[in-house]
Design an enzyme around this catalytic site. Sequence first.
Site, short mmCIF file in Angstrom:
data_model
loop_
_atom_site.label_atom_id
_atom_site.label_comp_id
_atom_site.label_asym_id
_atom_site.label_seq_id
_atom_site.Cartn_x
_atom_site.Cartn_y
_atom_site.Cartn_z
N SER A 1 -0.57 -1.32 9.24
CA SER A 1 -0.19 0.07 9.00
C SER A 1 0.82 0.59 10.01
O SER A 1 0.78 0.23 11.20
CB SER A 1 -1.43 0.98 9.07
OG SER A 1 -2.36 0.62 8.08
N ASN B 1 0.83 -1.19 0.00
CA ASN B 1 0.00 0.00 0.00
C ASN B 1 0.88 1.26 0.00
O ASN B 1 2.10 1.19 -0.01
CB ASN B 1 -0.95 -0.02 1.20
CG ASN B 1 -2.31 0.56 0.88
OD1 ASN B 1 -2.41 1.62 0.28
ND2 ASN B 1 -3.38 -0.14 1.27
N HIS C 1 22.23 3.20 13.19
CA HIS C 1 23.41 4.02 13.45
C HIS C 1 23.94 3.75 14.85
O HIS C 1 23.16 3.45 15.76
CB HIS C 1 23.06 5.50 13.29
CG HIS C 1 22.56 5.84 11.93
ND1 HIS C 1 23.40 6.10 10.87
CD2 HIS C 1 21.30 5.93 11.44
CE1 HIS C 1 22.68 6.35 9.79
NE2 HIS C 1 21.41 6.26 10.11
N ARG D 1 6.04 -8.11 20.08
CA ARG D 1 6.15 -9.42 20.74
C ARG D 1 5.00 -10.32 20.28
O ARG D 1 3.91 -9.86 19.98
CB ARG D 1 6.07 -9.27 22.26
CG ARG D 1 7.19 -8.41 22.84
CD ARG D 1 7.21 -8.45 24.36
NE ARG D 1 8.18 -7.51 24.91
CZ ARG D 1 9.49 -7.71 24.95
NH1 ARG D 1 9.99 -8.81 24.44
NH2 ARG D 1 10.29 -6.81 25.49
N ARG E 1 0.15 -14.59 20.28
CA ARG E 1 -0.51 -15.90 20.18
C ARG E 1 -0.15 -16.56 18.86
O ARG E 1 0.35 -15.91 17.93
CB ARG E 1 -2.01 -15.78 20.31
CG ARG E 1 -2.72 -15.11 19.13
CD ARG E 1 -4.22 -15.18 19.32
NE ARG E 1 -4.98 -14.61 18.23
CZ ARG E 1 -5.35 -15.27 17.13
NH1 ARG E 1 -4.99 -16.53 16.96
NH2 ARG E 1 -6.07 -14.67 16.20
#
Length: 200
Positions: A145, A88, A118, A183, A186
């Site tokens: 998004s 997108n 960096h 993280r 499930r």
Amino acid sequence: MTHAHEEEVLARIAKGLVYTESEAAFQAPRRRTEQIFEYNHTPPSETEKRRSLLVEIFGSVGERTVLLPPFHAGFGSHVHIGDDFFGNVNLTFVDDVDIRIGDGVMIAPSVTLTTTGHPVHPSRRVDFGRFSEPIVIEDKVWIGSNVVVLPGVRIGYGSVIGAGSVVSRSIPPMTVAVGTPCRVVRAITDEDLTTRAAGY
């Protein structure tokens, strides 16, 4: 810069070690900035032109690729995309080294895939000192998004990355992962065949 010195810099880059803008300047011909600009200003009706530009821009690109403009890339030539890809608007590739995307991958608006970071100490950022590590996105991944994927990350087959996540470590296959830092929350199971959303 001699050929031997270029090889030494490339070896350092491949190891994820720090290098500078000046040291990497010899790679400038691999940048596809003009073609990216042209793609982003090509009318939607000119599908064949868009396709030919993608072939020029990327290191490799599969069939049935949809990439909505505008998109941005540092090089473009270090990006490799599989079949049935959907990207997108406002997708950014910071591709100082390879970004490899598998088949059937979907990426939502305003996602950044950055192979480069960096050093923390300012004295090591002189001349834009940086390090780069490849990103791999396996088949059938969906990235929501405003996600940022950081250097060295691999996202496993079929996984879903929730909107707004910052992915700083690799994600195993067939999982839903969200958050900053991202993280796993499930596993994706057959129960998801009957539900509409990720449901985390």
